[in-house]
Design an enzyme around this catalytic site. Sequence first.
Site, PDB file in Angstrom:
ATOM      1  N   SER A   1       0.834  -1.199   0.000  1.00 24.42           N
ATOM      2  CA  SER A   1       0.000   0.000   0.000  1.00 24.42           C
ATOM      3  C   SER A   1       0.864   1.242   0.000  1.00 24.42           C
ATOM      4  O   SER A   1       2.005   1.236   0.482  1.00 24.42           O
ATOM      5  CB  SER A   1      -0.900   0.028   1.242  1.00 24.42           C
ATOM      6  OG  SER A   1      -0.126   0.296   2.410  1.00 24.42           O
ATOM      7  N   ASP A   2       0.327   2.333  -0.573  1.00 22.10           N
ATOM      8  CA  ASP A   2       0.918   3.623  -0.268  1.00 22.10           C
ATOM      9  C   ASP A   2       0.688   3.873   1.218  1.00 22.10           C
ATOM     10  O   ASP A   2      -0.125   3.201   1.873  1.00 22.10           O
ATOM     11  CB  ASP A   2       0.281   4.720  -1.136  1.00 22.10           C
ATOM     12  CG  ASP A   2       1.212   5.906  -1.342  1.00 22.10           C
ATOM     13  OD1 ASP A   2       2.101   6.134  -0.499  1.00 22.10           O
ATOM     14  OD2 ASP A   2       1.042   6.619  -2.350  1.00 22.10           O
ATOM     15  N   TRP A   3       1.377   4.849   1.761  1.00 22.54           N
ATOM     16  CA  TRP A   3       1.409   5.013   3.217  1.00 22.54           C
ATOM     17  C   TRP A   3       0.035   5.440   3.744  1.00 22.54           C
ATOM     18  O   TRP A   3      -0.465   6.513   3.416  1.00 22.54           O
ATOM     19  CB  TRP A   3       2.509   5.986   3.592  1.00 22.54           C
ATOM     20  CG  TRP A   3       3.827   5.318   3.873  1.00 22.54           C
ATOM     21  CD1 TRP A   3       4.626   5.561   4.949  1.00 22.54           C
ATOM     22  CD2 TRP A   3       4.508   4.306   3.107  1.00 22.54           C
ATOM     23  NE1 TRP A   3       5.748   4.754   4.893  1.00 22.54           N
ATOM     24  CE2 TRP A   3       5.702   3.973   3.782  1.00 22.54           C
ATOM     25  CE3 TRP A   3       4.202   3.629   1.927  1.00 22.54           C
ATOM     26  CZ2 TRP A   3       6.590   3.009   3.323  1.00 22.54           C
ATOM     27  CZ3 TRP A   3       5.094   2.660   1.450  1.00 22.54           C
ATOM     28  CH2 TRP A   3       6.263   2.359   2.143  1.00 22.54           C
TER      29      TRP A   3
ATOM     30  N   ALA B   1      -2.748   3.946   2.947  1.00 21.80           N
ATOM     31  CA  ALA B   1      -3.757   3.769   1.894  1.00 21.80           C
ATOM     32  C   ALA B   1      -4.545   2.474   2.043  1.00 21.80           C
ATOM     33  O   ALA B   1      -5.457   2.223   1.259  1.00 21.80           O
ATOM     34  CB  ALA B   1      -3.101   3.809   0.515  1.00 21.80           C
TER      35      ALA B   1
END
Length: 850
Positions: free
Chosen positions: A344-346, A348
């Site tokens: 995941s993006d941070w 997300a």
Amino acid sequence: MLSKLLSLLCIFPFALGAPALPPSAPGSNVSITASYSPVSTSSNSSSIPATSSTTYSASASTSGASTTTGVITIPLSSYSFTPYPTPTINPRPPVFPATDPLNPPAVSSDPQVVPDFAPAWATAYQKARNLISDYTIEEKVNITTGVGWANGLCVGNIPPNKNFPGLCLEDSPLAVRFADYATAFPAGIQVASTWNRALMRSRGLALGQEFKGKGVNIALGPMMNMGRIGQGGRNWEGFGADPFLTGESAYETILGLQQGGVQATAKHFINNEQEHFRTQESSNVDDKTQHEIYAHPFLRSVMAGVSSVMCSYNLINETYACNNDKMLNDILKREYGFQGFVQSDWSATMSTLSAVAGLDMTMPGDITFDSGDSYFGGNLTDYVNDGYISMSRLDDMATRIIAAWYYLHQDQDYPATNFNAFNPNDEVNNKHVNVQADHYKLVREIGAAGTVLLKNKNGALPLNKPRNMVLIGSDAGPGKSGPNEFADQGGSDGILAMGWGSGTGNFPYLISPLEGIQERARQDGSSVFWDFDDWNTALAGNMAFGQAVALVFSNSDSGEDYITVDGNEGDRNNLTAWHNGDDLILAVAAQNNNTIVVVNSVGPLIIEPWIEHPNITAVVWAGIQGQEAGNAIADVLYGAYNPSGKLPYTIAKDLADYPAQLVTDGSGSEIVTIDYTEGLFIDYRHFDEANITPRFEFGFGLSYTTFSYSELCVTPIQSLDTDQEDLITAWENGKASPIAEGSSTALWLHEPAYQVSFNVMNTGPVSGTEIPQLYIHHPSSANEPPSVLKGFTNVEISPYDTEKVTITLSRYDLSIWDVVAQGWRKPDGQISFSVGASSRDFRLQGDIPA
């Protein structure tokens, strides 16, 4: 990647909160549909038939930006899991050789090799399965869950488990962020402007060596979003506004990074095309557009053997990217045959059941920064124990992550992390390892090679020992308080050499144009004067009067949305020059008839106020060049480097000429709907279709010499893939590729199929490099843009010499996405092509043999 702005963590009242979900109604194996809705104006837009076991549905508005409170989520139920079978085909050197990521095929200006990473993945998978064979559920979950924000040495950290040492994940696409003694490379947009695969590969390799030297396991780059919005804040991290150029740039960058020993991350998957509302906007994209435009760079990343893909903050067709089964499972893992892991993006991650949708790792681990809880961690353990997520899926998640570690041989004498991203004063963990080597030379070369000469009247350039000159504008000099005076580069009061945000790094030093030019002026005996005041236009004009050359420097900046600079919240508010640039240029041009404009910009600008001024003799589009910016600019100005860069986007005459505009209106609490109604027609494709004349077209760039083209020839290439001759025959007869594992990355689709050859002659008195470009023209039945880039190369030629050049095309290059058959097919009718110096400067035309 999200940085330190904690206020961002409070805008999901409908999504975040207690991670446990309420019990569902009786029943299991709930079907959730994820089809695309037809929002494109193209007549070929269509919904995607469900092809995976779990998909999501969402319908999209077709009326521009609007808001909705609906978010499609995964209902709580019990989900079985069967891993996709790995595509199997025997290696066939030299076209399809078995390849280890540490030893990729040699770089070529006309690539004809399709590397086969399957054997390397198979070996890594077996090692990973053996490693976790005695792991408990909790230990497997630990492999998938970051330790939380700022709880480790890197921006993302997986903890050690038994004999597994853990993982360090670190930004950025252009530097080892937060580390000392590391190089600040040119941004992605700069290397894309070179249109030079060797430089793309070399930059990736140098970055990979530096990440490895600092003990980073996973580099959080490259970034390959498409630049749909000219004002997009993070466009400069990527590779421009065309999927083919972006895909080739990503491909070479990943091969280089992983050759250097670090795992690469393809990001942000997918449709993260603006910073405004990035965590609460739904990008509604039709299937044809998604496949042909936005997903293509990720397909090429998978073909480069990328270890990791990062899912983005936004929603796609009303479903969050990290919760989107259609994109993660069906397209990425099934259709593309991706063997690595999805992170995941941070912050997300939206749900524990994101694991069902294809998410393998949550970063940084906690739901929101410092929240102390996680959607994975203990909640994932409970969901496995309670039967909502199968043990086989948890095994798959942990296996993919550990396999990527083995795949890059990071089990063999890999350096330990030797810096602390959160505490530069930590003298225990900061070992101050110098990883720069001689990479400054490459930085300088890419800076010059990515510089685009837009105008050169009366031979104004290259400079030839002018008796005196003046440099005007703050962009000509150093920052007032050094190169790192603004956190994450969130601001500039000197030379602009990178944008702002998590995609940055600290400069070890930064050469300004003043320094680079003075070095050459000393050799020539020229006098150099300067004025860095952007606002005193009267003084600027007075200082320019009587000078042999007046150099005016202007810039435009952008970045990530957690930093606002001069009212620009990541995305640029407009495409106007910063720091009073237009007025400054006009003031100087009014007083000097040899005014040369140098622009350091993250992307396109509207330059109509001054571009046709008779006293402006040359325009140098310098881009954002990294730590050697001033030297690279001087190299081009003085002819030490003959400019060969080409624009990776269109420079329009008016902001309204671009097909998609930045969306800034929204309530802040509802989902903002952004319909990609332009479909396939982004950037130059739109300008061509709408017959709009740009100021400078995509692919444009001048040289200090000239080139002519001749002797066009097209030759079919016999396939080596004898096992799939039936698929080739079907394709030639207009049938689409089948729905299967790895169907979009199949060898028969991507092997060389046609070779286009021609001669290029240097018709001028100095050596130079030309960038021939090949554009496909599909038959009208295909409903495609008039011209579509499908090939480019670079050739250095001595004065008056001629070189034979080749550009090789695959069946994939000639295909369009069939939304009904869900495969790639050859369109009905004659496919033609043009070869030339830009998207509007065609020199040769031909037809693809039927």
